[in-house]
Design a protein around this motif. Structure first.
Motif, PDB file in Angstrom:
ATOM      1  N   SER A   1      33.779  36.259  35.454  1.00  0.00           N
ATOM      2  CA  SER A   1      35.167  36.489  35.071  1.00  0.00           C
ATOM      3  C   SER A   1      35.203  38.232  34.383  1.00  0.00           C
ATOM      4  O   SER A   1      36.191  38.538  34.449  1.00  0.00           O
ATOM      5  CB  SER A   1      35.577  35.619  33.659  1.00  0.00           C
TER       6      SER A   1
ATOM      7  N   ASN B   1      36.300  39.939  37.301  1.00  0.00           N
ATOM      8  CA  ASN B   1      37.838  39.694  37.387  1.00  0.00           C
ATOM      9  C   ASN B   1      38.901  40.744  36.455  1.00  0.00           C
ATOM     10  O   ASN B   1      39.699  41.140  36.791  1.00  0.00           O
ATOM     11  CB  ASN B   1      38.078  38.279  37.324  1.00  0.00           C
TER      12      ASN B   1
ATOM     13  N   GLU C   1      38.479  44.368  37.294  1.00  0.00           N
ATOM     14  CA  GLU C   1      39.190  44.477  38.429  1.00  0.00           C
ATOM     15  C   GLU C   1      40.827  44.595  38.058  1.00  0.00           C
ATOM     16  O   GLU C   1      41.571  45.511  38.464  1.00  0.00           O
ATOM     17  CB  GLU C   1      39.258  43.705  39.313  1.00  0.00           C
ATOM     18  N   ASN C   2      41.069  43.903  37.169  1.00  0.00           N
ATOM     19  CA  ASN C   2      42.589  43.575  36.721  1.00  0.00           C
ATOM     20  C   ASN C   2      42.671  45.010  36.048  1.00  0.00           C
ATOM     21  O   ASN C   2      44.044  45.623  36.182  1.00  0.00           O
ATOM     22  CB  ASN C   2      42.735  42.436  36.029  1.00  0.00           C
TER      23      ASN C   2
END
Length: 92
Positions: free
Chosen positions: A38, A41, A44-45
């Motif tokens: 997570s 993630n 990356e976001n």
């Protein structure tokens, strides 16, 4: 159990009604939590949002290349107490 310790002096903050909050972005990797992916993630976001100009970075000064002169300059900028945002040193 923590692998290290940090000492923070908060005495001067109390007279100024300052708050101290601690958030460590590397806790998942440091403690090897099951939800470690997570963190990838989330980063990356954030990168996507920055690239699309939906959010703004707090970087206000970029110095290059990485060398002793730029390290001294960055340190002085932060030490003088007037730095707004973040200073980054990159090797281009």
């Amino acid at each position: 159990m923590l692998k290290g310790s940090i000492t923070v002096q908060l005495g001067d903050s109390f007279e100024k009604r300052a708050d101290f909050s601690w958030e460590w972005m590397y806790s998942k990797s440091y403690f090897e939590t099951p939800d470690l992916i997570s963190q990838h993630n989330i980063l990356e976001n954030i990168a996507k949002l920055l690239d699309e100009n939906q959010i703004n970075s707090t970087v206000t000064k970029v110095l290059s290349p990485i060398n002793a002169t730029n390290l001294r300059q960055a340190h002085e900028m932060v030490e003088n107490g007037h730095m707004m945002g973040k200073v980054v040193i990159v090797n281009k």
